[in-house]
Motif scaffolding. Structure first.
Motif, PDB file in Angstrom:
ATOM      1  N   UNK A   1       0.836  -1.203   0.000  1.00 25.44           N
ATOM      2  CA  UNK A   1       0.000   0.000   0.000  1.00 25.44           C
ATOM      3  C   UNK A   1       0.875   1.258   0.000  1.00 25.44           C
ATOM      4  N   UNK A   2       1.826   1.286   0.912  1.00 28.09           N
ATOM      5  CA  UNK A   2       2.667   2.487   1.040  1.00 28.09           C
ATOM      6  C   UNK A   2       3.579   2.649  -0.173  1.00 28.09           C
ATOM      7  N   UNK A   3       4.123   1.537  -0.659  1.00 25.73           N
ATOM      8  CA  UNK A   3       5.036   1.649  -1.806  1.00 25.73           C
ATOM      9  C   UNK A   3       4.309   2.200  -3.026  1.00 25.73           C
ATOM     10  N   UNK A   4       3.118   1.655  -3.292  1.00 22.21           N
ATOM     11  CA  UNK A   4       2.387   2.139  -4.476  1.00 22.21           C
ATOM     12  C   UNK A   4       1.977   3.598  -4.249  1.00 22.21           C
ATOM     13  N   UNK A   5       1.591   3.905  -3.020  1.00 20.79           N
ATOM     14  CA  UNK A   5       1.231   5.296  -2.693  1.00 20.79           C
ATOM     15  C   UNK A   5       2.386   6.253  -2.945  1.00 20.79           C
ATOM     16  N   UNK A   6       3.614   5.754  -2.786  1.00 23.63           N
ATOM     17  CA  UNK A   6       4.776   6.615  -3.026  1.00 23.63           C
ATOM     18  C   UNK A   6       5.232   6.564  -4.481  1.00 23.63           C
ATOM     19  N   UNK A   7       4.465   5.888  -5.326  1.00 25.33           N
ATOM     20  CA  UNK A   7       4.762   5.959  -6.764  1.00 25.33           C
ATOM     21  C   UNK A   7       5.497   4.760  -7.333  1.00 25.33           C
ATOM     22  N   UNK A   8       5.688   3.674  -6.556  1.00 20.05           N
ATOM     23  CA  UNK A   8       6.356   2.492  -7.112  1.00 20.05           C
ATOM     24  C   UNK A   8       5.312   1.659  -7.868  1.00 20.05           C
ATOM     25  N   UNK A   9       5.677   1.116  -9.013  1.00 21.43           N
ATOM     26  CA  UNK A   9       4.774   0.236  -9.772  1.00 21.43           C
ATOM     27  C   UNK A   9       5.461  -1.113  -9.954  1.00 21.43           C
ATOM     28  N   UNK A  10       4.686  -2.216  -9.967  1.00 21.11           N
ATOM     29  CA  UNK A  10       5.335  -3.528 -10.100  1.00 21.11           C
ATOM     30  C   UNK A  10       6.124  -3.630 -11.398  1.00 21.11           C
ATOM     31  N   UNK A  11       7.327  -4.216 -11.329  1.00 17.40           N
ATOM     32  CA  UNK A  11       8.120  -4.427 -12.546  1.00 17.40           C
ATOM     33  C   UNK A  11       9.140  -5.515 -12.253  1.00 17.40           C
ATOM     34  N   UNK A  12      10.006  -5.784 -13.214  1.00 17.36           N
ATOM     35  CA  UNK A  12      10.986  -6.837 -12.996  1.00 17.36           C
ATOM     36  C   UNK A  12      12.334  -6.329 -12.534  1.00 17.36           C
ATOM     37  N   UNK A  13      12.398  -5.055 -12.241  1.00 16.69           N
ATOM     38  CA  UNK A  13      13.682  -4.499 -11.823  1.00 16.69           C
ATOM     39  C   UNK A  13      13.523  -3.536 -10.674  1.00 16.69           C
ATOM     40  N   UNK A  14      14.612  -3.352  -9.973  1.00 16.16           N
ATOM     41  CA  UNK A  14      14.704  -2.288  -8.979  1.00 16.16           C
ATOM     42  C   UNK A  14      13.568  -2.325  -7.966  1.00 16.16           C
ATOM     43  N   UNK A  15      13.062  -1.117  -7.618  1.00 19.51           N
ATOM     44  CA  UNK A  15      11.995  -1.012  -6.616  1.00 19.51           C
ATOM     45  C   UNK A  15      10.758  -1.768  -7.047  1.00 19.51           C
ATOM     46  N   UNK A  16      10.473  -1.710  -8.362  1.00 20.24           N
ATOM     47  CA  UNK A  16       9.280  -2.375  -8.895  1.00 20.24           C
ATOM     48  C   UNK A  16       9.338  -3.871  -8.641  1.00 20.24           C
ATOM     49  N   UNK A  17      10.541  -4.409  -8.670  1.00 18.94           N
ATOM     50  CA  UNK A  17      10.716  -5.843  -8.430  1.00 18.94           C
ATOM     51  C   UNK A  17      10.484  -6.166  -6.957  1.00 18.94           C
TER      52      UNK A  17
END
Ligand code: SER
Length: 872
Positions: free
Chosen positions: A282-298
């Protein structure tokens, strides 16, 4: 002991340190600013690194925060211990070259024993091995008995490169019944008896990438106290998970799974994992992170998928995570009210990712079942690590799940091989991260500390406060030098909020600097990046400033148009549209937003129409400086993950758009001239991107389009308005011709077959056909070969055909010839070699290609010879 809710505890802490002259600052975003060494903020001190090193001046020498943190190093322990989390809040008080050990220790003790009323005799202290100063303070000033102060080698705190130092921790003894019962159980034991609740770091060193520790000019304090841990003590709960900061999520997940918390260790672990991971996502997406295969998104993807898996372990087969957002929003309502505002968006992102994982989960299970069958057939019991990794990597399949399913078949996985593949992947991700992250080393700005700097759009001259060359402060710089310059006042607008920085000229008495970008440090200090093209520049001298105004006007048109575009998209597509990023420069604008389907041509046309209507309506823009609260009340749109100060700037196009924005804008909408969308595309799950042009850019774009149409018309020998009819006619004609070519080719092939059969020769009683034919590709060539062989009934066929700049061959032999020793594969291999190729195949049928069509007849001669040699 005080009984406090999580919210009360957070507030009490911040107020306590405010009473000790600390400035309360809101938590920074989880996404680090200007710090390529970190993926996510993992400690309260992380956003303040430049203040500790003295590279930047803090707004106050004493700061206190409750900081959002994510750590995944210990993710396997989450749910298995009372205290491990991926997301947690870190209470902290910081001194930047101000107070040191004595005050930090005294205040920690005062807060814990007097404000929270924790029993003094249950508190244990650890210190760094040789830190006698800390020992004296604890023992002589605070009166902690010497046998409850323990010296420990590992009491040195650091998080990657940056400020670090020896530390002193405060632990609470929660009683024997919470311990492991081992005779050597003591402070530092991994069990839950002694809980570390406070860490005082005496920040005295700066560690570089190479591992060198340089003493800092000033000594600092960095303290960290886990909010959830202290809450568990005050609320007398066996773990952090039963506190009001997490339990509501456990309660929800238990209901969905139809299990009761506290009845099975296995289910409890899953419930705790879901509670922890639910808050993190919840908090990560609220701070602008989106799921992906790299970095924060991962990191986010992994957390979310682990939560799904733990749901499945308890038998939850349907998506269930989105409802957790509502619960988390309530838990965080006081500390992070923005979560409530962003609830719908966060849910949508989770929903998409959860649904997506459910599909791959099913596919992954199918694949794994196939592996299991293959292993059973082969009489093996260990699944290759690389296969387990493929399941993990392609299907997002946690290895624990793979292992679990294997164990049902009495099989195991090669964990070492998996780890190896994982380590390689991590290395790739790390390298990619380093490539993509911008690593502007923060310059040493300690020389700035006494200056006051300001911005003034009208400023024409200024004093040079600081010159940086190669990252170092210099007194003067000369022609040819690349420099960063800080002025006491500047009209240059810095890069930010997606808008590029201003360019222009700084003229000194004896020189000229061509400014090619203007940027801002995290504390707001503006610096001008440029090239000294003539003469010299000196610190302290007065310079004349001129911003490239024409370029700035182009930028302003694009920026205002971006606001209009966002408002129009909300009107046409719906309120779920949120800005996810933007890039505005002098030639175009790019706007990324959340939307879960492609935007149709009609919708795009409508958006364009609305924006152009507002432009032609010539509304004067209003720019208002106000507080965040007022702006919010006005309904001004804010950007996700963006940090705004207490005072904000609202850009208003009356009756149409209100947005928080620090950028440059037109005076009234008509200055934009014209708005034209040039592209729309998907850029990730639930994310779209529109690119558009305005003003002169739009004119230029339309001019080019027009020229293109004229050129096309002339190439088609028609008038522009007839282009489409003409293309339709031509397409019809092409179809007719293709049909005709098809019929003719078949006819030709038949004739060729006939000719070939006539030309067949017989060697030792074997009929042999070798020849060149016309065939567009291998398939056609094979078809001709089949025809010849079938008509021959018994014999050998080798055909070659030119196909573009290559040559194809087929060789075929009927069964009786094969029985006599003919081998088509061997024939083709040597034949193709002559024409610069290779290939092979079965005795009865083989094909090959070559790169030298000019050698075709030579190759066919070779074929003849080989056939001869094969016929006995
Ligand atoms: N930086 C230390 C920690 O994270 C104290 O804040 O534990």
């Amino acid at each position: 002991m005080k009984q406090l809710t999580g919210n009360e505890l957070r507030k009490l802490f911040l107020d306590f340190f405010a009473s000790k002259d600390h400035l309360i600052q809101p938590s920074s975003s989880l996404i680090p600013e200007n710090d390529p060494t970190l993926l996510l903020i993992g400690a309260g001190m992380a956003p303040f690194k430049p203040f500790f090193t003295g590279k930047m001046k803090p707004p106050h020498p004493r700061i206190t925060t409750s900081q959002k943190c994510v750590r995944t190093g210990d993710i396997e322990n989450v749910g298995r211990t009372a205290r491990h989390h991926t997301f947690f809040e870190m209470l902290g008080n910081f001194s930047f070259g101000d107070y040191f050990k004595k005050e930090a220790i005294a205040w920690a003790w005062e807060f814990l024993t007097e404000y929270l009323e924790l029993p003094k005799d249950k508190l244990w202290i650890t210190i760094y091995t040789n830190d006698d100063e800390a020992f004296d303070i604890w023992h002589n000033d605070i009166k902690v008995p010497a046998d409850r102060i323990i010296r420990m080698e590992e009491n040195f705190w650091e998080i990657g490169p940056g400020p670090c130092g020896p530390c002193s921790e405060i632990h609470i003894d929660l009683g024997e019944e919470r311990g492991c019962g081992k005779p050597d159980c003591a402070v530092g034991c991994n069990c839950d008896r002694y809980l570390e609740i406070w860490n005082l770091v005496f920040t005295q060193f700066d560690r570089d990438e190479a591992g060198n520790y340089t003493p800092l000019a000033k000594k600092n304090i960095d303290t960290g106290a886990g909010l959830e841990r202290i809450a568990s003590v005050l609320q007398n709960k066996p773990s952090n998970f039963e506190t009001d900061l997490l339990y509501p999520i456990i309660d929800y997940a238990a209901k969905v799974a139809g299990v009761t918390y506290g009845q099975s260790v296995k289910n409890d672990v899953s419930l705790k994992v879901i509670a922890d991971h639910g808050r993190s996502m919840t908090i990560m997406i609220g701070d602008g992170v989106l799921p992906s295969n790299e970095g924060r998104g991962y990191v986010l993807r992994r957390i979310l998928r682990r939560a799904v898996r733990h749901g499945r372990l308890m038998g939850i087969e349907k998506p269930f995570l989105t409802d957790i957002v509502d619960i988390a929003a309530t838990i965080f309502a006081q500390a992070y009210p923005d979560i409530t505002d962003k609830k719908d968006y966060i849910k949508k992102v989770i929903q998409l990712e959860e649904e997506r994982f459910h599909t791959t989960l099913v596919q992954g299970i199918e694949l794994l079942n196939k592996h299991v069958q293959e292993l059973t057939h082969a009489g093996q019991t260990v699944l290759d690590g690389s296969m387990a990794f493929k399941l993990y990597d392609t299907f997002g399949f946690p290895w624990e799940l793979t292992e679990e399913i294997l164990s049902e078949h009495n099989m195991t996985l090669d964990k070492q091989g998996f780890d190896q593949a994982m380590a390689e992947q991590r290395e790739r991700a790390r390298a990619a991260r380093q490539d993509s992250e911008e690593s502007v080393a923060l310059p040493d700005l300690s020389g700035l500390v006494t200056e006051t700097l300001s911005c003034n759009p009208e400023a024409e001259s200024a004093k040079v406060v600081l010159i940086l060359k190669d990252g170092k402060v210099v007194k003067d710089a000369f022609d040819g030098d690349e420099v960063a310059v800080i002025l006491d006042v500047t009209p240059f607008h810095a890069e930010g909020g997606g808008q590029v920085g201003d360019t222009g000229i700084i003229a000194s008495a004896l020189g000229k600097i061509e400014v090619n970008n203007t940027r801002k440090l995290p504390d707001g200090t503006i610096y001008h990046i440029g090239h000294i093209s003539e003469g010299a520049l000196k610190t302290g001298e007065v310079v004349q400033l001129s911003v490239d105004i024409t370029r700035r006007r182009h930028i302003a048109r694009n920026h205002t148009a971006t606001h209009l575009l966002q408002a129009a998209l909300k009107q046409v597509l719906g309120g779920h549209v949120n800005q996810a990023g933007s890039a505005v420069d002098n030639s175009r604008l790019r706007f990324d937003f959340t939307h879960f389907a492609p935007v149709t041509t009609e919708q795009l046309a409508e958006v364009e129409q609305i924006v152009n209507e507002v432009i032609l309506g010539n509304t004067t823009l209003a720019i208002l400086e106000t507080t965040q609260a007022v702006a919010k009340e006005m309904g001004a749109m804010a950007l996700f993950g963006e940090k705004y100060g207490e005072r904000v700037r609202v850009v208003i196009v009356d009756g149409f758009s209100k947005e928080l924005c620090g950028g440059t804008h037109v005076g009234s909408t008509a200055e934009i001239g014209l708005f034209k969308i040039v592209s729309e595309a998907g850029i990730g799950a639930g994310m779209r991107r529109i690119e558009a042009v305005t003003g002169y850019g739009a004119h230029e774009y339309l001019k080019l389009q027009n020229e293109l149409i004229k050129e096309a018309a002339s190439a088609l020998k028609t008038r522009p308005e007839e282009i489409v009819t003409r293309i339709d006619t031509l397409n019809g004609r092409v179809r007719e011709l293709e049909k005709e070519v098809g019929t003719l080719t078949t006819k030709l092939a038949k004739n060729e077959v006939q000719d070939l059969l006539v030309a067949a020769n017989t060697i030792n009683g074997v009929q042999v056909v070798v020849g060149q034919v016309v065939a567009a590709d291998m398939e056609n060539l094979r078809a001709t070969g089949d025809m010849v062989r079938d008509r021959l009934q018994s014999g050998v066929v080798v055909l070659g055909a030119i196909s573009g700049d290559k040559v194809n061959f087929v060789a075929m032999a009927t069964a009786d010839c094969v029985a006599q020793g003919i081998h088509a594969g061997k024939i083709i291999k040597e034949t193709a070699t002559v024409a610069g190729g290779g290939g092979g195949g079965r005795p009865d049928m083989a094909q090959a290609g070559g790169k030298q069509p000019e050698k075709l007849s030579e190759a066919l001669k070779m074929a003849q010879q080989i056939i001869k040699s094969q016929i006995k």
